[in-house]
Design an enzyme around this catalytic site. Structure first.
Site, PDB file in Angstrom:
ATOM      1  CB  THR A 194      -0.943   0.036   1.314  1.00 52.20           C
ATOM      2  OG1 THR A 194      -0.083   0.124   2.571  1.00 52.20           O
ATOM      3  CG2 THR A 194      -1.852  -1.242   1.181  1.00 52.20           C
ATOM      4  CD  GLU A 338      -5.330  -2.771   2.265  1.00 49.12           C
ATOM      5  OE1 GLU A 338      -5.581  -2.078   1.179  1.00 49.12           O
ATOM      6  OE2 GLU A 338      -4.941  -1.857   3.095  1.00 49.12           O
ATOM      7  CE  LYS A 451     -13.641  12.098  12.726  1.00 49.46           C
ATOM      8  NZ  LYS A 451     -12.273  12.175  12.164  1.00 49.46           N
ATOM      9  CD1 TRP A 456     -18.381  13.001  12.152  1.00 47.24           C
ATOM     10  CD2 TRP A 456     -18.710  11.169  10.976  1.00 47.24           C
ATOM     11  NE1 TRP A 456     -17.748  12.114  12.842  1.00 47.24           N
ATOM     12  CE2 TRP A 456     -17.788  10.903  12.080  1.00 47.24           C
ATOM     13  CE3 TRP A 456     -18.888  10.391  10.098  1.00 47.24           C
ATOM     14  CZ2 TRP A 456     -17.420   9.938  12.463  1.00 47.24           C
ATOM     15  CZ3 TRP A 456     -18.283   8.928  10.406  1.00 47.24           C
ATOM     16  CH2 TRP A 456     -17.645   8.712  11.458  1.00 47.24           C
TER      17      TRP A 456
HETATM   18  P1  ADP Z   1      -4.177   4.048  -0.931  1.00 49.99           P
HETATM   19  O1  ADP Z   1      -5.029   3.498   0.235  1.00 49.99           O
HETATM   20  O2  ADP Z   1      -2.934   4.222  -0.783  1.00 49.99           O
HETATM   21  O3  ADP Z   1      -4.929   5.223  -1.422  1.00 49.99           O
HETATM   22  P2  ADP Z   1      -5.415   2.007  -2.349  1.00 49.99           P
HETATM   23  O4  ADP Z   1      -5.286   2.073  -3.891  1.00 49.99           O
HETATM   24  O5  ADP Z   1      -5.612   0.687  -1.921  1.00 49.99           O
HETATM   25  O6  ADP Z   1      -4.456   2.867  -2.040  1.00 49.99           O
HETATM   26  O7  ADP Z   1      -6.594   2.942  -2.020  1.00 49.99           O
HETATM   27  C1  ADP Z   1      -7.755   2.420  -1.784  1.00 49.99           C
HETATM   28  C2  ADP Z   1      -8.853   3.714  -1.146  1.00 49.99           C
HETATM   29  O8  ADP Z   1      -9.226   4.374  -2.400  1.00 49.99           O
HETATM   30  C3  ADP Z   1     -10.209   3.045  -0.585  1.00 49.99           C
HETATM   31  O9  ADP Z   1     -10.274   2.567   0.642  1.00 49.99           O
HETATM   32  C4  ADP Z   1     -10.991   4.361  -0.794  1.00 49.99           C
HETATM   33  O10 ADP Z   1     -10.690   5.289   0.206  1.00 49.99           O
HETATM   34  C5  ADP Z   1     -10.405   4.908  -1.971  1.00 49.99           C
HETATM   35  N1  ADP Z   1     -11.260   4.584  -3.196  1.00 49.99           N
HETATM   36  C6  ADP Z   1     -10.972   3.759  -4.099  1.00 49.99           C
HETATM   37  N2  ADP Z   1     -12.045   3.567  -5.020  1.00 49.99           N
HETATM   38  C7  ADP Z   1     -13.019   4.626  -4.780  1.00 49.99           C
HETATM   39  C8  ADP Z   1     -14.216   5.236  -5.257  1.00 49.99           C
HETATM   40  N3  ADP Z   1     -14.697   4.630  -6.305  1.00 49.99           N
HETATM   41  N4  ADP Z   1     -14.692   6.148  -4.749  1.00 49.99           N
HETATM   42  C9  ADP Z   1     -14.349   6.508  -3.491  1.00 49.99           C
HETATM   43  N5  ADP Z   1     -12.995   6.414  -3.041  1.00 49.99           N
HETATM   44  C10 ADP Z   1     -12.477   5.268  -3.698  1.00 49.99           C
END
Ligand code: ADP
Length: 558
Positions: A194, A338, A451, A456
């Protein structure tokens, strides 16, 4: 539970689900499908799955016989999206080793940390990325071999302890068959870290089985549903959650892949769409915002692109509308490193198709497939209903969802309590609601939510409303400390060329057009040149929060 002695036994064969199978199948059944790599020259490089498969066999042989790769040795790639990277995708897991895709946009110290943590033995690198790798080499004691592919000056690699090889020389003339080992489907096939927005990066290790099952899901009509009649423009990097699983899915159903290599700027992307005529493309919103600006400034013939998958960050409604108007239908999806990454895909349900509700469904993050179980957890750990109203943290579980993080060869995998529930579900860190039909709407990431006085405020909602204004190119909203309310939103906006900043007008627009409640309206505003982005192209809000704290933003208080 042990089986009773007289229990009915399944009469099905027990055949492991492996990446090897995907490779063999792709070559045998879809051998004519192509990997088309953009070279920046007149003609892209075209390589059939059959050719790439043979070269993967040769690569596996060379890694074993010449470089001594054995068992679960980690073989890393520091590469753009191209045919050679696809060859590595299949050769490495099929021989039983572990493919480790390195994120070429990470800061150097993080990259070194990750290589050392995974104890990579070999790195396959694109020649154009040697300037990134060479200065790190002295800090990478486990790396014994560097394999270079494609154009770029090799001299900076000379003089180190790792031996340097040419990819093409390594595979040239090698046997075109390999006695693939029998692999337990639960064994590690690939790993990806990640991006480490909080603390050290964390290693997610995909199994052969998880990749196989995820590929099947990706290929379902309710997900991407592509076939060998499609050409998919794979903009999402192969180091970003296995290019969302597209190369694996491609070998399963013969999807042709258009690979942009290092040509990721809007102009070459527009050119390759016009010339190669892909039918599908996948990338994060930032890429599409850039492409949209390019297409607006210099219109192109892009009508082939019927379907565009957007994920990785929320798709602003204005972006979806603009793409729809160009005849490119956006399909929104949610996932994480993940989750392999496919978690949800926003295909509207039958009853909404053709009605006023359809667009709203498409804007959600989407519906869960059978392979992904989901639940919402409130602040006190209570389970919340799927009623389309109760907002909580999303938790998921399933056969392609991580249950732990990698912690080195001899150590137990890590299961930090903020990432995994006691009963083993993944805590996503995303906050949202789920409708009774199973459609997920994310309101924020837990760490980005504002917050304010016990309530929120969704930063995403404010951003989407702002980005619908014609003067706004991009907008990011972050929480900043406030004496009275605890936190309040700070709006940072990037203006379109020629536009002037009129924060009062933007504020009025938020209530009138965006339907944002008055108490949620930002009172702090600033114009920035561009929104800082993370290594995978998402808004990097921690940089904005830091700049605000350091006082380096020119903030207007309304
Ligand atoms: P990082 O955590 O480093 O950004 P990831 O690519 O694993 O790497 O990111 C996952 C996160 O990206 C998700 O937990 C979410 O917050 C965000 N995410 C992914 N797809 C979407 C989406 N379609 N809409 C909103 N958030 C998204």
């Amino acid at each position: 539970m042990p089986l009773r002695e007289d229990a009915v036994l399944s009469t099905m064969q027990d055949v492991p689900l492996t990446v090897t199978r995907l490779l063999v199948h792709g070559v045998q059944v879809h051998g004519r499908s192509q990997i088309i790599t953009w070279t920046g020259e007149d003609e892209p490089q075209r390589r059939s799955f059959a050719e790439a498969g043979t070269r993967a066999v040769q690569l596996a042989g060379a890694l074993r016989d010449k470089l001594g790769v054995r068992g679960d040795d980690r073989v890393a790639t520091l590469m753009w999206n191209n045919a050679e990277h696809v060859e590595a995708y299949f050769a490495i897991p099929a021989m039983g080793a572990v493919l480790h895709t390195l994120n070429l946009r990470l800061p150097a110290d993080q990259l070194a940390w990750i290589v050392n943590h995974a104890a990579d033995k070999v790195i396959i690198v694109n020649g154009s990325l040697i300037p990134l790798l060479a200065p790190l080499l002295s800090k990478l004691p486990t790396v014994e071999h560097i394999v270079v592919s494609g154009p770029g000056d090799r001299t900076p690699l000379a003089g180190g302890t790792a031996r340097v090889h040419e990819y093409e020389d390594l595979i040239a003339g090698r046997p075109t068959t390999y006695d693939w080992p029998e692999i337990d489907e639960l064994r590690a096939a690939a790993m990806c870290y990640t991006s480490g927005t909080t603390g050290d990066p964390k290693g997610v290790v995909y199994s052969h089985r998880s990749i196989y099952l995820h590929s099947m899901q990706l290929n379902m009509t309710e997900s991407m549903g592509l076939t060998d009649q499609d050409v998919s423009l794979v903009v999402v990097p192969q180091f970003h959650v296995n290019a969302w699983g597209l190369p694996h899915a491609a070998f399963m159903t013969g999807i042709n892949m258009l690979m942009p290599d290092r040509f990721l700027q809007p102009a070459p992307l527009a050119e390759m769409i016009e010339r190669v005529r892909p039918t599908h493309a996948a990338a994060v919103p930032t890429i599409w915002q850039g492409l949209l600006a390019e297409l607006t400034a210099r219109p192109r013939e892009v009508s082939s692109l019927a379907q565009v998958t957007i994920g990785g960050a929320a798709c602003p409604p204005s972006l979806m509308e603009a793409f729809d108007a160009l005849g490119m239908r956006v399909c929104h999806a949610w996932g994480m490193t993940e989750t392999s990454p496919l978690g949800t895909v926003a295909r509207p349900p039958a009853h909404a198709v053709g009605t006023d509700e359809e667009f709203a469904y498409r804007l959600t993050q989407g519906r869960f497939p059978a392979g992904v179980e989901a639940r919402l957890t409130g602040p006190g750990g209570e389970r919340l209903p799927w009623d389309g109203e109760s907002a909580g943290e999303l938790e998921v579980r399933g056969p392609w969802i991580a249950g732990a993080y990698y912690n080195g060869p001899d150590a137990e995998p890590l299961r930090p309590a903020d990432k995994f529930s006691e009963d083993g579900w993944l805590k996503t860190g995303d906050v949202g609601i789920i409708s009774p039909e199973g459609f997920l709407t994310l309101t924020d990431r837990a760490k980005d939510v504002i917050k304010s006085g016990g309530e929120w405020i969704s930063s995403v909602e404010l951003e989407n409303a702002l980005m619908a204004h014609p003067d706004v190119a991009e907008a990011a909203v972050v929480a900043v400390p406030d004496e009275k309310w605890g936190e309040r939103p700070l709006a940072t906006v990037v203006l379109r060329e020629g536009a002037n900043s009129d924060f009062q007008a933007l504020r009025a627009f938020l209530t009138e057009e965006g339907h944002i409640a008055r108490w949620q309206l930002p009172e702090r505003w600033t114009v920035i040149e561009s929104v800082p982005k993370t290594s995978v192209g998402k808004f990097d809000k921690k940089v904005l929060r830091r700049r605000y704290a350091e006082g380096t933003l020119d903030v207007t208080q309304l």
